[in-house]
Design a protein around this motif. Structure first.
Motif, mmCIF file in Angstrom:
data_model
loop_
_atom_site.group_PDB
_atom_site.id
_atom_site.type_symbol
_atom_site.label_atom_id
_atom_site.label_comp_id
_atom_site.label_asym_id
_atom_site.label_seq_id
_atom_site.Cartn_x
_atom_site.Cartn_y
_atom_site.Cartn_z
ATOM 1 N N SER A 15 -4.292 5.661 3.156
ATOM 2 C CA SER A 15 -4.744 6.639 2.172
ATOM 3 C C SER A 15 -4.337 6.126 0.788
ATOM 4 O O SER A 15 -3.139 6.002 0.499
ATOM 5 C CB SER A 15 -4.085 7.993 2.467
ATOM 6 N N VAL A 19 -0.467 2.165 10.292
ATOM 7 C CA VAL A 19 -1.441 2.384 9.224
ATOM 8 C C VAL A 19 -2.647 1.490 9.498
ATOM 9 O O VAL A 19 -2.504 0.273 9.595
ATOM 10 C CB VAL A 19 -0.829 2.053 7.844
ATOM 11 N N GLY A 72 11.149 8.764 3.613
ATOM 12 C CA GLY A 72 11.589 8.223 2.321
ATOM 13 C C GLY A 72 10.478 7.342 1.793
ATOM 14 O O GLY A 72 9.304 7.612 2.071
ATOM 15 N N GLY A 73 10.871 6.229 1.212
ATOM 16 C CA GLY A 73 12.012 5.347 1.306
ATOM 17 C C GLY A 73 12.542 5.208 2.750
ATOM 18 O O GLY A 73 11.923 5.662 3.685
ATOM 19 N N GLU A 74 13.646 4.513 2.855
ATOM 20 C CA GLU A 74 14.218 4.338 4.186
ATOM 21 C C GLU A 74 15.438 5.241 4.331
ATOM 22 O O GLU A 74 16.453 5.010 3.677
ATOM 23 C CB GLU A 74 14.589 2.864 4.428
ATOM 24 N N GLN A 112 -2.870 5.880 11.942
ATOM 25 C CA GLN A 112 -3.299 6.757 10.851
ATOM 26 C C GLN A 112 -4.032 5.952 9.786
ATOM 27 O O GLN A 112 -3.693 4.797 9.540
ATOM 28 C CB GLN A 112 -2.113 7.522 10.260
ATOM 29 N N SER A 138 7.558 2.523 12.066
ATOM 30 C CA SER A 138 6.309 2.006 11.491
ATOM 31 C C SER A 138 6.079 0.561 11.911
ATOM 32 O O SER A 138 6.966 -0.284 11.758
ATOM 33 C CB SER A 138 6.368 2.077 9.964
ATOM 34 N N ARG A 145 3.686 -5.393 5.915
ATOM 35 C CA ARG A 145 4.995 -4.756 5.766
ATOM 36 C C ARG A 145 6.052 -5.838 5.513
ATOM 37 O O ARG A 145 6.918 -6.082 6.364
ATOM 38 C CB ARG A 145 5.353 -3.959 7.038
ATOM 39 N N ALA A 180 11.555 9.138 10.370
ATOM 40 C CA ALA A 180 10.551 8.094 10.144
ATOM 41 C C ALA A 180 11.273 6.892 9.542
ATOM 42 O O ALA A 180 11.882 7.001 8.476
ATOM 43 C CB ALA A 180 9.470 8.590 9.184
ATOM 44 N N THR A 181 11.211 5.766 10.239
ATOM 45 C CA THR A 181 12.011 4.605 9.824
ATOM 46 C C THR A 181 11.201 3.316 9.888
ATOM 47 O O THR A 181 10.247 3.209 10.672
ATOM 48 C CB THR A 181 13.276 4.480 10.713
ATOM 49 N N ASN A 182 11.648 2.335 9.091
ATOM 50 C CA ASN A 182 11.010 1.016 9.190
ATOM 51 C C ASN A 182 11.518 0.251 10.418
ATOM 52 O O ASN A 182 11.033 -0.831 10.717
ATOM 53 C CB ASN A 182 11.188 0.198 7.902
ATOM 54 N N HIS A 190 0.829 -1.217 0.000
ATOM 55 C CA HIS A 190 0.000 0.000 0.000
ATOM 56 C C HIS A 190 0.859 1.261 0.000
ATOM 57 O O HIS A 190 0.325 2.360 0.124
ATOM 58 C CB HIS A 190 -0.884 0.005 1.252
ATOM 59 N N CYS A 191 2.191 1.111 -0.135
ATOM 60 C CA CYS A 191 3.070 2.263 0.087
ATOM 61 C C CYS A 191 2.861 3.369 -0.946
ATOM 62 O O CYS A 191 2.631 3.107 -2.125
ATOM 63 C CB CYS A 191 4.536 1.816 0.066
ATOM 64 N N TYR A 192 2.994 4.608 -0.450
ATOM 65 C CA TYR A 192 2.912 5.783 -1.332
ATOM 66 C C TYR A 192 3.912 5.691 -2.492
ATOM 67 O O TYR A 192 3.734 6.341 -3.509
ATOM 68 C CB TYR A 192 3.293 7.059 -0.559
HETATM 69 C C1 LIG Z 1 6.595 5.764 3.323
HETATM 70 S S1 LIG Z 1 7.203 5.405 4.947
HETATM 71 C C2 LIG Z 1 8.867 6.007 4.861
HETATM 72 C C3 LIG Z 1 9.668 5.909 6.132
HETATM 73 C C4 LIG Z 1 10.136 4.519 6.539
HETATM 74 N N1 LIG Z 1 10.722 3.747 5.498
HETATM 75 C C5 LIG Z 1 9.015 3.739 7.216
HETATM 76 O O1 LIG Z 1 8.801 2.576 6.872
HETATM 77 O O2 LIG Z 1 8.401 4.302 8.147
HETATM 78 C C6 LIG Z 1 6.420 6.653 5.989
HETATM 79 C C7 LIG Z 1 5.089 6.254 6.582
HETATM 80 O O3 LIG Z 1 4.089 6.264 5.586
HETATM 81 C C8 LIG Z 1 3.201 5.206 5.841
HETATM 82 N N2 LIG Z 1 2.465 4.915 4.602
HETATM 83 C C9 LIG Z 1 2.944 4.410 3.459
HETATM 84 N N3 LIG Z 1 1.972 4.284 2.538
HETATM 85 C C10 LIG Z 1 0.832 4.728 3.133
HETATM 86 C C11 LIG Z 1 -0.519 4.837 2.709
HETATM 87 N N4 LIG Z 1 -0.900 4.478 1.490
HETATM 88 N N5 LIG Z 1 -1.426 5.357 3.576
HETATM 89 C C12 LIG Z 1 -1.053 5.733 4.833
HETATM 90 N N6 LIG Z 1 0.209 5.647 5.278
HETATM 91 C C13 LIG Z 1 1.132 5.135 4.447
HETATM 92 C C14 LIG Z 1 4.145 4.098 6.286
HETATM 93 O O4 LIG Z 1 3.480 3.052 6.934
HETATM 94 C C15 LIG Z 1 5.060 4.864 7.200
HETATM 95 O O5 LIG Z 1 4.524 4.933 8.504
#
Ligand SMILES: C[S@@+](CC[C@H](N)C(=O)[O-])C[C@H]1O[C@@H](n2cnc3c(N)ncnc32)[C@H](O)[C@@H]1O
Length: 345
Positions: free
Chosen positions: A204, A174, A73-75, A201, A125, A138, A99-101, A21-23
């Motif tokens: 989205s 998420v 990011g990314g990470e 959160q 996350s 994840r 913000a990190t994995n 689902h990542c952006y």
């Molecule tokens: C894109 S990640 C980047 C930072 C780091 N790699 C991480 O995993 O937290 C930042 C945050 O965006 C959240 N995220 C990614 N895609 C999302 C989506 N479609 N809707 C809501 N949150 C999202 C991730 O779960 C994470 O908490």
């Protein structure tokens, strides 16, 4: 010049995780088909700015209106140059939240550096209190890391911090339509392992995303999400949470998909979004990015934070609401509360 700007800075595109689902989209969909449109992110992007370009911009933060930088990011913590950039941002007097994995926190030298640099917050996350569910949402690309490593990373950071006040350590979750219980389950887990702040959160996704129907909330989900949020706010287990008004904003966000007006929006006023290629936007909303005219597109490449953010409105009236809007409050208005609550550890 007031110092009131938050930069959400997506520093690097690659990530060892492959969250569907990542952006940033998925590697599978972008292999051989890299998105070309301005503002569309990809973990495979080859356009990330170089370390010298990034450090040149970071040096201009001194004396600029930028108060806080959220590095994402990314990470961000898999790239060695990130630590030098954090050092420059801290040296410029800005607050820094990473913000990190969570996996990089299992490497002792990363934890030592985050402490030595005086990083203010580390947001990790974690999408479920259940290991298998989290690792489905994840998954790591190699299949070698997951839930247990994330918890080990958080524990290593908390242990190394000891009695020091910072960095504050948080969990971001998420929330998807099938698992509203994560709102309260992850809070309990976060408190058990000694985390300081917690932000659930809503997922989205654009309505044409292949996981939209499976993951995105519908009006039928509002009651159960609202009930779990109310339970969380009634008993936060000592965790710092976003301001209680977040509960109404969360519920309002999932009650609609993409219609809606955001009055007094701080995007483009107190919040900006920087992408790994240097593109600078008012906020990370895909709708707001798509609506930005090419002649208004900006970049931090060769830019100076003292002039880039000098002339700006105090707020904007935005008609491009998306569910992601609700996720901006904890980054901007709630961050002092999340980082500085004096919650006993
Ligand atoms: C894109 S990640 C980047 C930072 C780091 N790699 C991480 O995993 O937290 C930042 C945050 O965006 C959240 N995220 C990614 N895609 C999302 C989506 N479609 N809707 C809501 N949150 C999202 C991730 O779960 C994470 O908490």
């Amino acid at each position: 010049m007031p110092r009131d700007v938050t930069l959400l800075w997506g520093l690097r595109s690659p990530c060892a995780f492959a969250c569907p689902h990542c952006y940033f989209g998925t590697i599978e969909e972008h292999k051989g088909n890299l998105p070309q449109q301005a503002g569309v992110l990809s973990h495979l992007s080859r356009a990330d700015l170089t370390a010298p370009t990034l450090t040149a911009f970071a040096r201009t933060l001194t004396g600029s209106p930028v108060e806080r930088v959220i590095i994402a990011g990314g990470e961000p913590l898999d790239w060695p140059a990130t630590l030098g950039i954090i050092s420059l941002i801290k040296g410029a007097g800005c607050q820094v939240v990473i913000a990190t994995n969570g996996i990089p926190l299992t490497r002792p030298h990363i934890v030592e550096q985050l402490l030595a640099l005086g990083v203010d917050g580390v947001s990790v996350s974690l999408d479920s209190a259940d290991a298998d569910t989290n690792d489905t949402m994840r998954p790591s690309r190699s299949g070698r890391f997951g839930y247990h490593d994330v918890l080990a990373g958080i524990s290593a950071l908390l242990k190394a911090r000891g009695d020091r006040p910072g960095p504050r350590v948080g969990i971001y979750t998420v929330v998807t339509r099938s698992r509203p219980q994560e709102i309260t389950d992850v809070a309990r887990l976060a408190a058990d392992i000694g985390v300081d702040y917690y932000v659930p959160q809503p997922v989205s996704l654009p309505s044409d995303h292949q996981l939209f129907d499976a993951l995105s909330h519908t009006p039928a989900d509002v009651a159960s999400v609202g009930a779990h949020l109310e339970r969380l706010y009634a008993d936060p287990h000592g965790l710092a949470l976003p301001d209680p008004s977040y509960l109404q904003r969360f519920v309002a966000a999932i009650s609609t998909q993409d219609s809606g007006h955001v009055p007094d929006c701080f995007g483009g006023a107190r919040l900006y979004f920087v992408q790994p290629d240097g593109s600078l936007w008012d906020c990370p909303s895909d709708r707001r990015i798509a609506a930005t005219a090419p002649e208004h597109q900006r970049t931090i490449r060769g830019g100076d934070a003292r002039t880039l953010f000098a002339a700006r409105p105090t707020c904007t009236n935005c008609s491009l609401f998306s569910r992601d809007c609700v996720n901006m409050w904890p980054l901007v208005l709630d961050m002092p509360r999340l980082l500085n609550t004096g919650v006993p550890r």
